[in-house]
Design an enzyme around this catalytic site. Structure first.
Site: not given
Ligand code: PNS
Length: 400
Positions: A17, A41, A90, A127
């Site tokens: 990150h 979560k 990645r 993570s």
């Molecule tokens: O580190 P992660 O858990 O892979 O991050 C995922 C994240 C936070 C980037 C993604 O889940 C997100 O953008 N969530 C916010 C909710 C949202 O906007 N959902 C619609 C996506 S199209």
């Protein structure tokens, strides 16, 4: 001002990150690292803790700010005057989901997504993998910033009784081959066992359940483990057994073969109980070797079981989990002695006074029997000792 958001769970922030955040800080006037507040979560660190760690590890960048959000990312962008999202990619496996989110975010609010290829040094890093390795007692230094490393150890120590990376914990760090995408390498981890919680339900798993996610399914991939686990229940026969929770030393090798994972290795466990002749406590060990094949294929498990009903000898992986306990139990129970002896030539107990003859010595005799019943028994004993090769006073429990 050119602004970009770098969203994620950051539970916890890794060096992967940090690499993306640092490179984005070189391209944009302001980078907002946004921590998703996701109450559904299960996470290891609270949002506050994650924000704190991010602040600490990005403090050297003047243009990086840390924030949190819940709900839609596009709404957070609109509220903060941000028009672009930056994400690290990645591997190809990341692409499909990221592409879907990027297209949806653009469709909803014309928010652009930019993908930055992860430094190959971190292409295997996530993570969740860091948490899993640390939970097993593996060393994750080099994979997360120092400040995170300390918090990770503290948090696992709070959550897992007896947690502590062993003194000889393997240093995973960054192996020399890690720069080559897809390179295979063998990890020889030496650590004490700690209960690894189920990452979905957080329930503790058995000590002999191994997560095979870190082993590639490519035939020939191998992983070696030397670890100490607490003995499960029911490892005993009438007179001897392995006490529940006793330390079992395992030397295991997991190797991917065409049809599954082949486990080979050995286990040594302390044996407790009583000597069948003199009733002295036993102080020995039981050692077994293990060779078990765990099949990948679950689909036709039922049919196969019917086919092999007589044998019932097939073992299967449960998703990525390999439960070694049944095989371990079979091997140990078969190796337990029916008539354990404190030593091969244990002479047993004196029939008259009950002292261990090993302590009393071969000259141990009773002139006058203390009890008429012992006197009667002594007659048998005297007859027996007149037979060549029989020791005075000894009862051979093997012969009854
Ligand atoms: O580190 P992660 O858990 O892979 O991050 C995922 C994240 C936070 C980037 C993604 O889940 C997100 O953008 N969530 C916010 C909710 C949202 O906007 N959902 C619609 C996506 S199209």
């Amino acid at each position: 001002m050119l602004r970009v958001v770098c969203p994620g769970s950051f539970d916890p922030v890794t060096n992967g990150h940090l690499d993306i955040i640092g490179r984005a800080a070189g391209l944009y006037d302001e980078v907002t690292v946004a921590v998703l507040i996701n109450v559904t979560k299960h996470s290891l660190f609270t949002v506050d803790e994650r924000v704190e760690m991010l602040r600490e590890v990005t403090s050297s960048y003047g243009n990086v700010r840390i924030d949190r959000f819940h709900g839609l990312l596009v709404d957070f962008c609109a509220a903060n005057g941000i028009t672009a999202v930056i994400k690290g990619l990645r591997a190809v496996s990341d692409f499909e989901y990221e592409m879907q989110m990027a297209q949806m975010n653009y469709r909803m609010a014309k928010v652009e997504t930019l993908f930055m290829t992860t430094n190959p040094l971190y292409s295997f890093l996530s993570s969740s993998l860091v948490k899993e390795i640390a939970t097993y007692g593996g060393d994750v230094s080099g994979l997360v910033p120092e400040a995170v490393l300390a918090r990770l150890r503290d948090r696992l120590a709070e959550q897992l009784p007896g947690y502590g990376p062993g003194p000889a914990a393997v240093k995973l760090g960054l192996p020399p081959v890690a720069g080559r995408l897809g390179a295979r390498f063998c990890i020889a981890a030496i650590h004490e066992y700690t209960v690894m919680p189920n990452t979905r339900t957080n329930a503790p798993r058995g000590a002999l359940v191994f997560d095979m996610r870190s082993l590639s399914r490519q035939a020939g991939s191998a992983r070696a483990l030397h670890l100490t686990v607490p003995a499960p229940e029911d490892l005993r026969l009438e007179l001897a057994g392995v006490p529940v929770g006793a330390s079992v030393e395992l030397d295991l090798r997991f190797e991917a073969v065409a049809e599954g994972i082949l486990v080979t290795g050995s286990a040594t466990a302390p044996l407790a109980g009583e000597c069948a002749r003199c009733l002295a406590p036993l102080a020995s060990t039981v050692a077994v070797s293990l060779t078990e094949l765990y099949l990948y294929d679950q689909h036709d498990k039922h049919e196969r079981h019917e086919e092999h009903e007589e044998q019932g000898d097939e073992r299967y992986l449960d998703g990525d989990l390999l439960d070694l306990e049944p095989a371990f139990r079979d091997a140990v129970v078969l190796a337990l002695p029916m008539s354990p002896l404190c030593r091969d030539d244990c002479p047993g107990l004196c029939v008259e006074c009950g002292v261990p003859l090993a302590d009393a010595g071969p000259g141990h005799r009773h002139e006058a029997a203390p009890d008429p019943r012992w006197a009667a028994l002594r007659q048998f004993d005297d007859q027996a000792t007149r037979q060549p090769g029989r020791r005075a006073g000894a009862i051979d429990l093997q012969e009854g």
